[in-house]
Design a protein around this motif. Sequence first.
Motif, short mmCIF file in Angstrom:
data_model
loop_
_atom_site.label_atom_id
_atom_site.label_comp_id
_atom_site.label_asym_id
_atom_site.label_seq_id
_atom_site.Cartn_x
_atom_site.Cartn_y
_atom_site.Cartn_z
N PHE A 241 0.84 -1.20 0.00
CA PHE A 241 0.00 0.00 0.00
C PHE A 241 0.88 1.25 0.00
CE2 PHE A 241 -2.27 -3.35 2.23
CZ PHE A 241 -3.53 -3.32 1.65
N LYS A 242 0.28 2.36 -0.40
CA LYS A 242 0.92 3.67 -0.29
C LYS A 242 0.71 4.17 1.14
CE LYS A 242 0.88 8.27 -2.47
NZ LYS A 242 0.24 9.10 -3.54
N ALA A 243 1.75 4.68 1.76
CA ALA A 243 1.66 5.16 3.14
C ALA A 243 2.29 6.54 3.26
CB ALA A 243 2.35 4.19 4.10
N LEU A 244 1.80 7.30 4.22
CA LEU A 244 2.34 8.63 4.51
C LEU A 244 3.16 8.54 5.79
CD1 LEU A 244 2.47 11.69 3.97
CD2 LEU A 244 0.35 11.94 5.27
N CYS A 245 4.44 8.88 5.71
CA CYS A 245 5.34 8.81 6.86
C CYS A 245 5.05 9.96 7.83
CB CYS A 245 6.79 8.86 6.42
SG CYS A 245 7.31 7.41 5.49
N GLU A 246 5.02 9.65 9.13
CA GLU A 246 4.70 10.63 10.16
C GLU A 246 5.95 11.13 10.89
OE1 GLU A 246 1.61 11.76 10.00
OE2 GLU A 246 0.43 10.62 11.45
N GLU B 282 6.73 12.22 3.62
CA GLU B 282 6.93 11.61 2.31
C GLU B 282 6.01 10.40 2.16
OE1 GLU B 282 10.79 10.02 1.55
OE2 GLU B 282 10.78 8.67 3.27
N PHE B 283 5.61 10.14 0.93
CA PHE B 283 4.83 8.95 0.62
C PHE B 283 5.79 7.82 0.27
CE2 PHE B 283 1.42 12.07 -0.56
CZ PHE B 283 0.46 11.60 0.33
N VAL B 284 5.53 6.63 0.80
CA VAL B 284 6.32 5.45 0.47
C VAL B 284 5.38 4.27 0.26
CG1 VAL B 284 8.37 6.19 1.74
CG2 VAL B 284 6.64 4.82 2.89
N ASN B 285 5.81 3.32 -0.54
CA ASN B 285 5.07 2.07 -0.67
C ASN B 285 5.54 1.11 0.40
OD1 ASN B 285 3.56 2.81 -2.97
ND2 ASN B 285 5.28 2.35 -4.31
N VAL B 286 4.59 0.48 1.08
CA VAL B 286 4.96 -0.41 2.18
C VAL B 286 4.28 -1.76 2.01
CG1 VAL B 286 5.24 1.53 3.76
CG2 VAL B 286 3.07 0.31 3.71
N LYS B 287 4.96 -2.80 2.46
CA LYS B 287 4.41 -4.16 2.46
C LYS B 287 4.09 -4.55 3.90
CE LYS B 287 5.45 -8.91 1.05
NZ LYS B 287 6.47 -9.81 0.43
N ILE B 288 2.86 -4.98 4.15
CA ILE B 288 2.43 -5.34 5.50
C ILE B 288 3.02 -6.69 5.88
CG2 ILE B 288 0.48 -5.63 7.05
CD1 ILE B 288 0.77 -2.83 5.77
N LEU B 289 3.72 -6.72 7.02
CA LEU B 289 4.38 -7.95 7.50
C LEU B 289 3.60 -8.64 8.61
CD1 LEU B 289 8.05 -6.61 7.71
CD2 LEU B 289 6.97 -7.84 5.80
N LYS B 290 3.14 -7.85 9.58
CA LYS B 290 2.44 -8.39 10.74
C LYS B 290 1.32 -7.44 11.13
CE LYS B 290 6.61 -10.52 12.73
NZ LYS B 290 7.51 -10.56 13.94
#
Length: 453
Positions: A393-398, A433-441
């Motif tokens: 998913f696309k995520a917004l870093c905080e 910044e926006f980053v693509n992230v893969k859900i692990l847990k």
Amino acid sequence: MEKVCLVSLGCAKNLVDSEMMLGFLKKDGFGFSTEPSESEIIVVNTCGFLEASRKESIEQILEMARYKEEGVCKVLVASGCLTQKHGEELAKEMPEVDLFIGTGEFDRLAEYLRKRFASPPPRSPSLIRRGKGEVVLSARQILPDPDLPRILSTPKHYSYVKISEGCSHICSFCTIPSIRGRLKSRTLDSVVREVEQFVVQGVKEFNLIAQDLNEYGRDLKDGTNLAALIEALDKVPGDFWLRPLYMYPLEFNDRLITALADSEHAVKYVDMPLQHISERVLLSMKRGSPGRYVRQVLGKLKARIPELALRTTFIVGYPGETEEEFQELCDFVSETEFDRVGVFKFSIEEGTAAATLPDQVPQETKDERYERLMALQMKISRKKNKALVGKTFKALCEGPMPGNSGFFQARLASQAPEIDGITLLAGQHKAGEFVNVKILKTADYDLIAEASA
């Protein structure tokens, strides 16, 4: 330059008022501090929506009052919803406060403060305790506008955009119309210019807020509505999220659903406070949207936007709520499988129709129903979170997680700031910044992920 410390309580709509208050004060030459101990002026922007929030506001005012004796505070101000509703009463009971200013007068706060500093009150604690604060209230409604001063207090990468003030619904349990007045909408151009202004400044997420977004524009009588606003905002250039919050079921027409579905910027997220599903309870609540209509709207949304994240709130223990009606609500939650659910225990609010209804539900029954509904939703949340594992998913870093844990805090489009869970992201990143992230847990409400190509 006198320093002001402002404590903002309550909802995001109140926070926008606080940000405007800071802007007006800065324009008039006041300085700021986050430390009440070093501030000559302390402002508590209160919330008066529920009994718990009123209690928190009063406790915060009394906590800040001690800095008139222990710190350098010369003027203590109470503003916001609690003041607007109970200012005269509070002035009699809280002599520690020098000024009670309502929701329609905060843009003039600097003027009132200058009067105070021109003729400062005695500094003796005993005299302060015997005094009576000035009360300044009016029925004015102050709307944000890019031409008005404002200082964002949120992180630089997201902001709240209040598109209207007040509410024209008369729900039986709600005090907002009596505090904030009837609906008053901003012009479409005003909202678009605000978003354009903040996009240039680097804001990546705009959270549209109002007491009811779907009511937006009705009072303008020029064809302006929420669908038109979303369509206009979608034309603003830039890489940003647009998140609509607080969308009542009423006025959820096909054009609005299409605008949400087709928008490049609007995240696929709807926060729709439903309050209940029982026909009788909804009728008593004066919600204007029967259960069958609610189900129809939800069905259309899910069919048109399959990936939609749904958030809602419910009230348990409403007067006369039977065990059967509560079970109907539980069954509805199980069937619908909302992504997020907030639950409130009904509380008697002075001046509302529900306060005088017969068959008030005992507190122990409210507590028990609250626990049952929250436990049910937790199971649903776990199930839905597990289904995300392995997906990208696309995520917004905080920003970094507290405690130097090696994780960065981020949010998916399905996670609104401050009210939903978060995504813990391994490694170091840049806030905003926006980053693509893969859900692990997954956890009950939060997610753990890693950056993905």
